[in-house]
Design a protein around this motif. Structure first.
Motif, PDB file in Angstrom:
ATOM      1  N   ALA A   1      56.343 -18.636 135.773  1.00  0.00           N
ATOM      2  CA  ALA A   1      57.372 -19.612 135.401  1.00  0.00           C
ATOM      3  C   ALA A   1      58.779 -19.114 135.702  1.00  0.00           C
ATOM      4  CB  ALA A   1      57.229 -19.958 133.927  1.00  0.00           C
ATOM      5  N   PHE A   2      59.020 -17.803 135.487  1.00  0.00           N
ATOM      6  CA  PHE A   2      60.394 -17.323 135.685  1.00  0.00           C
ATOM      7  C   PHE A   2      60.807 -17.294 137.156  1.00  0.00           C
ATOM      8  CE2 PHE A   2      57.799 -13.469 135.518  1.00  0.00           C
ATOM      9  CZ  PHE A   2      58.233 -12.774 136.641  1.00  0.00           C
ATOM     10  N   GLU A   3      59.836 -17.485 138.061  1.00  0.00           N
ATOM     11  CA  GLU A   3      60.168 -17.513 139.490  1.00  0.00           C
ATOM     12  C   GLU A   3      60.536 -18.917 139.960  1.00  0.00           C
ATOM     13  OE1 GLU A   3      57.332 -15.305 142.042  1.00  0.00           O
ATOM     14  OE2 GLU A   3      56.531 -14.541 140.157  1.00  0.00           O
ATOM     15  N   LEU A   4      60.383 -19.908 139.099  1.00  0.00           N
ATOM     16  CA  LEU A   4      60.674 -21.287 139.501  1.00  0.00           C
ATOM     17  C   LEU A   4      62.178 -21.542 139.525  1.00  0.00           C
ATOM     18  CD1 LEU A   4      58.107 -23.180 137.211  1.00  0.00           C
ATOM     19  CD2 LEU A   4      57.844 -22.687 139.639  1.00  0.00           C
ATOM     20  N   SER A   5      62.559 -22.591 140.267  1.00  0.00           N
ATOM     21  CA  SER A   5      63.976 -22.990 140.274  1.00  0.00           C
ATOM     22  C   SER A   5      64.287 -23.676 138.938  1.00  0.00           C
ATOM     23  CB  SER A   5      64.230 -23.963 141.416  1.00  0.00           C
ATOM     24  OG  SER A   5      63.590 -25.189 141.136  1.00  0.00           O
ATOM     25  N   GLY A   6      65.578 -23.904 138.688  1.00  0.00           N
ATOM     26  CA  GLY A   6      65.989 -24.516 137.417  1.00  0.00           C
ATOM     27  C   GLY A   6      65.316 -25.871 137.187  1.00  0.00           C
ATOM     28  N   GLY A   7      65.298 -26.713 138.229  1.00  0.00           N
ATOM     29  CA  GLY A   7      64.707 -28.042 138.112  1.00  0.00           C
ATOM     30  C   GLY A   7      63.207 -27.964 137.858  1.00  0.00           C
ATOM     31  N   GLN A   8      62.556 -27.019 138.557  1.00  0.00           N
ATOM     32  CA  GLN A   8      61.096 -26.876 138.370  1.00  0.00           C
ATOM     33  C   GLN A   8      60.771 -26.375 136.967  1.00  0.00           C
ATOM     34  OE1 GLN A   8      60.567 -24.327 141.692  1.00  0.00           O
ATOM     35  NE2 GLN A   8      59.980 -25.978 143.085  1.00  0.00           N
ATOM     36  N   LYS A   9      61.619 -25.476 136.454  1.00  0.00           N
ATOM     37  CA  LYS A   9      61.398 -24.989 135.083  1.00  0.00           C
ATOM     38  C   LYS A   9      61.497 -26.159 134.104  1.00  0.00           C
ATOM     39  CE  LYS A   9      63.145 -20.305 135.622  1.00  0.00           C
ATOM     40  NZ  LYS A   9      64.395 -19.561 135.662  1.00  0.00           N
ATOM     41  N   LYS A  10      62.470 -27.025 134.348  1.00  0.00           N
ATOM     42  CA  LYS A  10      62.655 -28.180 133.455  1.00  0.00           C
ATOM     43  C   LYS A  10      61.432 -29.099 133.537  1.00  0.00           C
ATOM     44  CE  LYS A  10      65.491 -29.554 130.477  1.00  0.00           C
ATOM     45  NZ  LYS A  10      66.130 -28.731 129.476  1.00  0.00           N
ATOM     46  N   LYS A  11      60.914 -29.261 134.764  1.00  0.00           N
ATOM     47  CA  LYS A  11      59.718 -30.101 134.918  1.00  0.00           C
ATOM     48  C   LYS A  11      58.561 -29.500 134.127  1.00  0.00           C
ATOM     49  CE  LYS A  11      59.774 -30.493 139.584  1.00  0.00           C
ATOM     50  NZ  LYS A  11      59.235 -30.890 140.905  1.00  0.00           N
ATOM     51  N   LEU A  12      58.444 -28.181 134.212  1.00  0.00           N
ATOM     52  CA  LEU A  12      57.365 -27.499 133.479  1.00  0.00           C
ATOM     53  C   LEU A  12      57.529 -27.722 131.973  1.00  0.00           C
ATOM     54  CD1 LEU A  12      54.968 -25.531 133.232  1.00  0.00           C
ATOM     55  CD2 LEU A  12      56.580 -23.640 133.412  1.00  0.00           C
ATOM     56  N   GLN A  13      58.775 -27.656 131.514  1.00  0.00           N
ATOM     57  CA  GLN A  13      59.040 -27.857 130.084  1.00  0.00           C
ATOM     58  C   GLN A  13      58.594 -29.249 129.619  1.00  0.00           C
ATOM     59  OE1 GLN A  13      63.161 -26.137 129.827  1.00  0.00           O
ATOM     60  NE2 GLN A  13      62.931 -26.697 127.685  1.00  0.00           N
ATOM     61  N   VAL A  14      58.920 -30.255 130.437  1.00  0.00           N
ATOM     62  CA  VAL A  14      58.542 -31.625 130.053  1.00  0.00           C
ATOM     63  C   VAL A  14      57.018 -31.771 130.144  1.00  0.00           C
ATOM     64  CG1 VAL A  14      58.865 -34.083 130.524  1.00  0.00           C
ATOM     65  CG2 VAL A  14      60.764 -32.511 130.879  1.00  0.00           C
ATOM     66  N   ALA A  15      56.439 -31.261 131.230  1.00  0.00           N
ATOM     67  CA  ALA A  15      54.982 -31.360 131.416  1.00  0.00           C
ATOM     68  C   ALA A  15      54.254 -30.685 130.261  1.00  0.00           C
ATOM     69  CB  ALA A  15      54.585 -30.724 132.741  1.00  0.00           C
ATOM     70  N   ARG A  16      54.747 -29.525 129.877  1.00  0.00           N
ATOM     71  CA  ARG A  16      54.103 -28.751 128.803  1.00  0.00           C
ATOM     72  C   ARG A  16      54.050 -29.565 127.508  1.00  0.00           C
ATOM     73  NH1 ARG A  16      57.460 -23.640 127.274  1.00  0.00           N
ATOM     74  NH2 ARG A  16      58.705 -25.293 126.354  1.00  0.00           N
ATOM     75  N   GLU A  17      55.117 -30.296 127.240  1.00  0.00           N
ATOM     76  CA  GLU A  17      55.154 -31.058 125.993  1.00  0.00           C
ATOM     77  C   GLU A  17      54.170 -32.221 126.025  1.00  0.00           C
ATOM     78  OE1 GLU A  17      57.117 -29.298 124.012  1.00  0.00           O
ATOM     79  OE2 GLU A  17      56.124 -30.454 122.454  1.00  0.00           O
ATOM     80  N   LEU A  18      53.853 -32.678 127.253  1.00  0.00           N
ATOM     81  CA  LEU A  18      52.933 -33.817 127.355  1.00  0.00           C
ATOM     82  C   LEU A  18      51.470 -33.389 127.322  1.00  0.00           C
ATOM     83  CD1 LEU A  18      54.821 -35.986 130.004  1.00  0.00           C
ATOM     84  CD2 LEU A  18      54.918 -36.121 127.521  1.00  0.00           C
ATOM     85  N   VAL A  19      51.228 -32.093 127.185  1.00  0.00           N
ATOM     86  CA  VAL A  19      49.845 -31.614 127.065  1.00  0.00           C
ATOM     87  C   VAL A  19      49.239 -32.084 125.748  1.00  0.00           C
ATOM     88  CG1 VAL A  19      48.458 -29.504 126.741  1.00  0.00           C
ATOM     89  CG2 VAL A  19      50.083 -29.628 128.610  1.00  0.00           C
TER      90      VAL A  19
END
Lengths: 257, 338
Positions: free
Chosen positions: B158-176
């Motif tokens: 996760a820490f290798e992702l760009s800022g936008g991708q990290k944000k996408k991961l954050q939103v995706a994670r919450e939808l789990v």
């Protein structure tokens, strides 16, 4: 099946920390101390006196390295709070289905698991190069007591630092300095003779790792006596005090750094 | 809806929160009355605000940085306690039933947050923490990776992702996991417009299933697109509240009608036009430059016919017209500046 919240957090902590860097820090460096430093110094140190008998240096060093796992695991556990605060997960977990206490228990549990697993590996390594240890219910219980309590003690210490440090530089500087002092000004690598420098001796004798090492060493290769149990009680008291401070400070931690 | 992730959305429209508790009876998902939050005892970060969010509503909190939006979200999500006032989330008080509330909400915080693990493991660990059954997590991970275009990064830490991708991961994670209320604190920062729209659509679809959303953003067109009601905060207070159209109507200021003429206008002709439109109160202001005539007024669209006939009377031939409605930006600037 419902797993208690703190166990789910413990599992998460294990998953997150099982990386190569942590494993090298936890197992690689102590193994090198034992294998390289132990065997090399053995050539110039004829033997170490313990409980009125003389043992080889590697045999003496083994329990010291085992006990050092408490410091390493405590650092990993306590440092998790810092890391979670730094990377936003602390606040994220606190809006999840957990209580603050669950998070704290998750940290302590992972540190204990790492310490016990690491100690067993170091014990095995030590046996393979310097011979066996005493195996009795007293030695096993005393060693387990020492490892678990020692881990709780150091986890509390690093939790305190995690709650107080404001920047990564501060946190790193304090932990590196502490590691150096606690590791080398203890009885892990060498006995503390009465003839040593008074200041160094005072630091060594007020170093909690000295007590953990002495209890572990006596349990594994010596004969526990009143001093051993006094050391164990001192460890218990110090752990309670440090844990109480850590818990107090932890309750005030709000979010990231 | 077509495109990547549509299957996921279809499935989830019909999902009736198999693993969460669904809010059925309460009319309001969130109720707040006179809440105040002061960190230092002198300055109020949130200053006596009251608002309700109905179940199944998307409520937008807008405001400049430091307006009090994130503090409000922190109080609603049980992270901090208000200095005074009352809060009810899903019919429960955060100070007394925080854990019960937290089990039924999802929060995407403004600051980035991730575990030191791969993208896939971040999602998997989160599913485990929320006790979502393993096979359900696996299925959702595939769907979310697809929806958020993260499939190719699944093994990336996760820490290798760009800022936008990290944000996408954050939103995706919450939808789990399932939830009744989703708090989104600037969820689309650093994302491209296509992804932003896809996330907003996915949220809109979930709302059809009864999800309530509290949303903050600095992209006002996003708020306009997604929110049922909007509150604009400034200096800790809610200054205005209403639907997007209500706010535009009330605070949007003057509408602009831009006319491109076939020939350059003369100063004399412009004076006559100004006189006709302003004196009859069809417009507030008329400006001309070259082939462009700009007419400003509060009721331009209502008076459009009369304005166009005035132009015809004066012999002005129109090439094109462009009526610009008030935007939420206009409302925001008006409200915050006043």
């Amino acid at each position: 099946m419902h797993a208690p919240a703190f166990l789910r957090l413990t599992y998460r902590n294990i998953r997150v920390n099982m990386d190569l860097g942590t494993m090298i820090f936890m197992l690689g460096l102590p193994a090198l101390y034992l294998l390289v430093m132990g065997t090399m110094l053995q050539n110039i140190i004829p033997g170490v006196e313990l409980s009125s008998s003389k043992i080889s240096y590697t045999h003496f060093l083994g329990p010291g390295i085992v006990a050092m796992q408490t410091l390493t695991a405590g650092n990993i556990g306590g440092g998790m709070l810092w890391s979670d605060r730094r990377w936003g997960m602390f606040e994220q977990l606190l809006v999840g289905p957990f209580k603050r206490t669950d998070y704290l228990l998750g940290i302590i549990m992972v540190a204990i698991i790492f310490a016990v697993a690491g100690s067993l590996i170091m014990l095995g390594l030590s046996v393979s190069i310097s011979g066996g240890f005493i195996l009795s219910w007293i030695s096993v219980s005393l060693t387990l007591f020492s490892i678990i309590l020692g881990t709780m003690l150091f986890s509390s210490l690093f939790l305190i630092i995690s709650t107080l440090a404001k920047t990564m530089q501060t946190y790193n500087t304090i932990t590196i300095a502490l590691f150096f002092v606690l590791d080398f000004a203890s009885s892990a690598f060498y006995p503390i003779p009465t003839t040593s420098d008074a200041v160094i001796r005072a630091i060594s004798l007020s170093n909690p790792l000295t007590y953990i090492v002495d209890v572990t060493r006596t349990a594994l290769i010596g004969v526990p006596d009143t001093t051993t149990y006094m050391y164990a009680i001192a460890m218990l008291v110090l752990t309670i005090v440090l844990f109480a401070i850590a818990r107090l400070l932890y309750r005030t931690v709000r979010s990231g750094v | 809806m077509d495109g990547p992730g549509s299957e996921f959305l279809q499935k989830n429209f019909n999902r009736d929160h198999e693993y969460g508790v669904v809010l059925h009876s309460e009319e309001y998902a969130i109720r707040t009355r006179n809440i105040v939050k002061s960190y230092d005892g002198r300055h109020n970060a949130v200053d006596d605000i009251s608002f309700d969010v109905a179940r199944g509503e998307i409520y937008g909190l807008l405001g400049k940085n430091g307006a009090g939006k994130s503090t409000t979200i922190k109080m609603l999500t049980t992270l901090i306690k208000p200095t005074s006032g009352t809060i009810e989330v899903l019919g429960m008080e955060p100070s007394k039933q925080s854990i019960q509330i937290r089990k039924r909400i999802g929060v995407v915080q403004q600051s980035e947050s991730f575990d030191f693990a791969t993208v896939e493991n971040n999602l998997r660990i989160y599913g485990m923490l929320w006790e979502v059954p393993r096979e359900v997590v696996s299925a959702r991970i595939e769907e979310l990776l697809d929806l958020f275009e993260l499939t190719e990064f699944r093994k990336v830490r996760a820490f290798e992702l760009s800022g936008g991708q990290k944000k996408k991961l954050q939103v995706a994670r919450e939808l789990v996991h399932d939830m009744d209320i989703l708090f989104l604190d600037e969820p689309t920062v650093g994302m491209d417009p296509i992804m932003r729209r896809r996330i907003l659509d996915s949220i809109k679809d979930r709302v059809k299933n009864g999800l309530t959303v509290l949303f903050t953003t600095h992209f006002l067109e996003e708020a306009d697109y997604i929110c049922d009601r909007i509150a604009i905060m400034s200096e800790g207070k809610i200054r205005v509240e209403g639907t997007s159209s209500e706010l535009k109507e009330k605070y949007g200021g003057l509408r602009t009608l831009e006319i491109i003429t076939r020939e350059n206008g003369s100063p004399d002709g412009m004076d006559r036009l100004r006189e006709q439109l302003v004196s009859t109160e069809l417009a507030s202001e008329v400006k001309g430059q070259g082939k462009t005539i700009t007419i400003l007024g509060k009721s331009i669209s209502r008076n459009l016919d009369q304005i166009l006939s005035s132009l015809k009377t004066l012999g002005i031939t129109i090439d094109s017209i462009n009526l610009r409605d008030a935007t939420l930006d206009d409302v925001f600037i008006e409200v915050v500046n006043s």
